[in-house]
Structures are given as structure tokens and as C-alpha cells.
Design an enzyme around this catalytic site. Structure first.
Site, PDB file in Angstrom:
ATOM      1  N   PRO A 234      17.992 -65.545  74.919  1.00  0.00           N
ATOM      2  CA  PRO A 234      18.969 -66.635  74.970  1.00  0.00           C
ATOM      3  C   PRO A 234      19.147 -67.270  73.592  1.00  0.00           C
ATOM      4  CG  PRO A 234      17.405 -66.801  76.779  1.00  0.00           C
ATOM      5  CD  PRO A 234      16.890 -65.743  75.865  1.00  0.00           C
ATOM      6  N   GLU A 235      20.400 -67.595  73.271  1.00  0.00           N
ATOM      7  CA  GLU A 235      20.661 -68.265  71.996  1.00  0.00           C
ATOM      8  C   GLU A 235      20.589 -69.783  72.206  1.00  0.00           C
ATOM      9  OE1 GLU A 235      23.480 -66.501  69.391  1.00  0.00           O
ATOM     10  OE2 GLU A 235      23.419 -64.573  70.409  1.00  0.00           O
TER      11      GLU A 235
ATOM     12  N   LYS B 168      15.702 -72.304  69.719  1.00  0.00           N
ATOM     13  CA  LYS B 168      15.421 -71.566  70.953  1.00  0.00           C
ATOM     14  C   LYS B 168      14.178 -72.097  71.663  1.00  0.00           C
ATOM     15  CE  LYS B 168      17.595 -67.411  69.061  1.00  0.00           C
ATOM     16  NZ  LYS B 168      17.470 -65.961  68.790  1.00  0.00           N
TER      17      LYS B 168
ATOM     18  N   ARG C  25       8.766 -75.619  60.674  1.00  0.00           N
ATOM     19  CA  ARG C  25       8.989 -74.201  60.372  1.00  0.00           C
ATOM     20  C   ARG C  25      10.359 -73.701  60.830  1.00  0.00           C
ATOM     21  NH1 ARG C  25       5.069 -73.537  64.726  1.00  0.00           N
ATOM     22  NH2 ARG C  25       5.989 -72.458  66.526  1.00  0.00           N
TER      23      ARG C  25
ATOM     24  N   ASN D  44      22.091 -62.933  67.857  1.00  0.00           N
ATOM     25  CA  ASN D  44      22.886 -61.805  67.385  1.00  0.00           C
ATOM     26  C   ASN D  44      24.379 -61.961  67.653  1.00  0.00           C
ATOM     27  OD1 ASN D  44      23.157 -59.423  66.038  1.00  0.00           O
ATOM     28  ND2 ASN D  44      22.191 -58.143  67.582  1.00  0.00           N
TER      29      ASN D  44
ATOM     30  N   ARG E 277      17.490 -55.317  64.238  1.00  0.00           N
ATOM     31  CA  ARG E 277      18.524 -55.717  65.201  1.00  0.00           C
ATOM     32  C   ARG E 277      19.840 -55.051  64.842  1.00  0.00           C
ATOM     33  NH1 ARG E 277      17.376 -60.444  67.957  1.00  0.00           N
ATOM     34  NH2 ARG E 277      19.120 -59.790  69.261  1.00  0.00           N
TER      35      ARG E 277
END
Length: 267
Positions: A2-3, A52, A124, A165, A257
């Protein structure tokens, strides 16, 4: 995976159905049993997303506890009315409120968090386009100093939080940017356009519950790449004609990817 818009939508949804209520929290699977016991019976105060990552806040008087969830590739929440039926399958965490409940299955992470843990997470992560406190200057600094392809940098959660992506492929197409361009060669004006577009597109994803990345004037021709998936310009359209110029959509692997782009429109 999931984005970011999915996690922000989840946070809003859980705040709506649980916010201000005391909830029952359990771990039918057993892998989060100790953590569930800590927050069981507490008030569900709020939920927030950083990229995320989902963080739930539970409150009991002055005491606050946090639960951190990262869905990873296979994690999901499913809802059902309360009282809930017996759990089915490997339920990592069950939250049951007065009217609704939700089951979490298959996450990469489901754990109690301390304030120090949250600080370390935020430190981070790059700026999240969906957060009002996001500082795009941090992302620009990282990109403008890097020789890595901009297509890789947009997917790096340390540079930009929440971009996956689909958004990576589509926002670069909409900006006419070659995804293999070195970050340090990207113009500031192009970065600003990408950031602005990400903010707008991801907000649509939060509001509608699904991605909408094709402009209305281009929303024609071949359908989406899979049932119940968004119509896209280039994502998962390898070899198909570009919706704008007709050039076959290119693909390559970048940092493990699949990367998609139009070699004519993105120069």
C-alpha cells in the site's frame, strides 16, 4: 505494498469509528498478545500516518500508549460490525469498539512504540506529501545532492515518505521527467512541480480511496491494467501505446522494482 494515501485513509477511518471510545484489543494469533494486553480497555485517542507507517494512540487518564503498524506487502485491516464473530485465520490484532471492529492480518510490524521509537521513525523518513508539517526542502536537498536516478530517489522512503511504484511512475510521466535522470541534474522547478503534483494526487487517493492519476482530457483509450485498478499513463503498461504520443511504454528494473516510462514524453 500500500502507498501512503492508503495509510492516511486508514488513520482517518480508525479515528472515525474508534476515536474517543474504549476498545477491546486482543491478538487471536498470539504474536501481539503482550502488546494487546497493555492497550486493552484503553480509549482509542487518535491515529496518524507517516508515509507507509500507521501509529495508533491509546489513552487512559494521563497515560498514553502507542501501537505502530507497517502493513508491508501482505498486511490488511478488515472491518465488521460489533459484536464481532470468532476470528478467522491469522489475526495479529483485533480492535473492537462499541459499534465496529477491525482485524489486522499479515503486517510486517505490529508493536508497541515509545516516544523515542516514534522520534527515531520520523527521523529516518523523508517528508510525507500528505502531512501538513512536511518540509519538501529536505527532499530537495537529498535529491539535488545525489547521482542516483530520480526514479530511485522518489521510491526511497528516506527521501520521500509514502511514495510507491504507481505514484513514482505516474508523477514522473506527468512532469515529463526521465526516471533515469540523475537527481543532481533535476531542476528545482521540476522538483517543485513533482512535489505539488504528489500532494494533489495523494490527497485525491485519500479522499476517494483509490488512485486517480490520469488527467480528464487523457482519460480514454485502453482500460486499466487490472480489474478494479486505476487507469494509468505508464504503470504496468509495458509495450502498450503511450496515451499521449503512441510510443510503446518502456520498462526496466531499478533497485529491484519495475520502472515504467515513455521514452518520447519523458526526456
Amino acid at each position: 505494498m500500500p502507498e501512503g494515501h492508503t495509510l492516511h485513509r486508514l488513520a482517518r477511518r480508525q479515528q472515525k469509528i474508534f476515536g474517543g471510545s474504549r476498545v477491546r484489543v486482543s491478538s487471536p494469533q498470539g504474536r501481539f498478545a503482550d502488546g494487546a494486553a497493555v492497550v486493552d480497555g484503553m480509549e482509542f485517542a487518535t491515529a496518524q500516518a507517516w508515509g507507509k507507517h500507521l501509529v495508533q494512540y491509546y489513552r487512559d487518564g494521563r497515560r498514553t500508549e502507542m501501537v505502530h503498524v507497517h502493513l508491508g506487502l501482505y498486511g490488511s485491516f478488515t472491518e465488521s460490525p460489533a459484536p464481532m464473530d470468532a476470528p478467522v485465520g491469522q489475526v495479529r490484532m483485533r480492535i473492537e469498539g462499541p459499534e465496529m471492529g477491525t482485524d489486522l492480518r499479515g503486517p510486517t510490524a505490529c508493536e508497541l512504540y515509545t516516544p523515542a521509537d516514534l522520534d527515531a521513525l520520523i527521523a529516518r523518513l523523508g517528508p510525507d506529501p500528505l502531512r501538513a508539517d512536511a518540509d519538501p526542502e529536505r527532499a530537495w536537498t537529498a535529491i539535488s545532492r545525489s547521482s542516483r536516478p530520480v526514479g530511485a530517489l522518489l521510491m526511497d522512503q528516506k527521501v520521500l515518505a509514502g511514495v510507491g511504484n504507481v505514484y513514482r511512475a505516474e508523477v514522473l510521466f506527468r512532469a515529463g521527467i526521465d526516471p533515469l535522470l540523475a537527481g543532481k541534474s533535476l531542476r528545482r522547478s521540476d522538483f517543485d512541480a513533482i512535489w505539488t503534483d504528489l500532494v494533489a494526487l495523494m490527497k485525491v487517493g485519500v479522499r476517494r480511496g483509490r488512485m486517480h492519476v490520469v488527467r480528464p482530457e487523457d482519460d480514454h483509450g485502453p482500460g486499466s491494467y487490472a480489474r478494479d485498478r486505476p487507469r494509468t499513463y505508464v504503470y504496468r503498461r509495458t509495450g502498450e501505446k503511450c496515451r499521449i504520443c503512441g510510443t510503446p511504454v518502456s520498462t526496466a528494473e531499478l533497485d529491484g522494482r519495475n520502472l515504467y516510462w515513455c521514452s518520447n514524453c519523458q526526456t
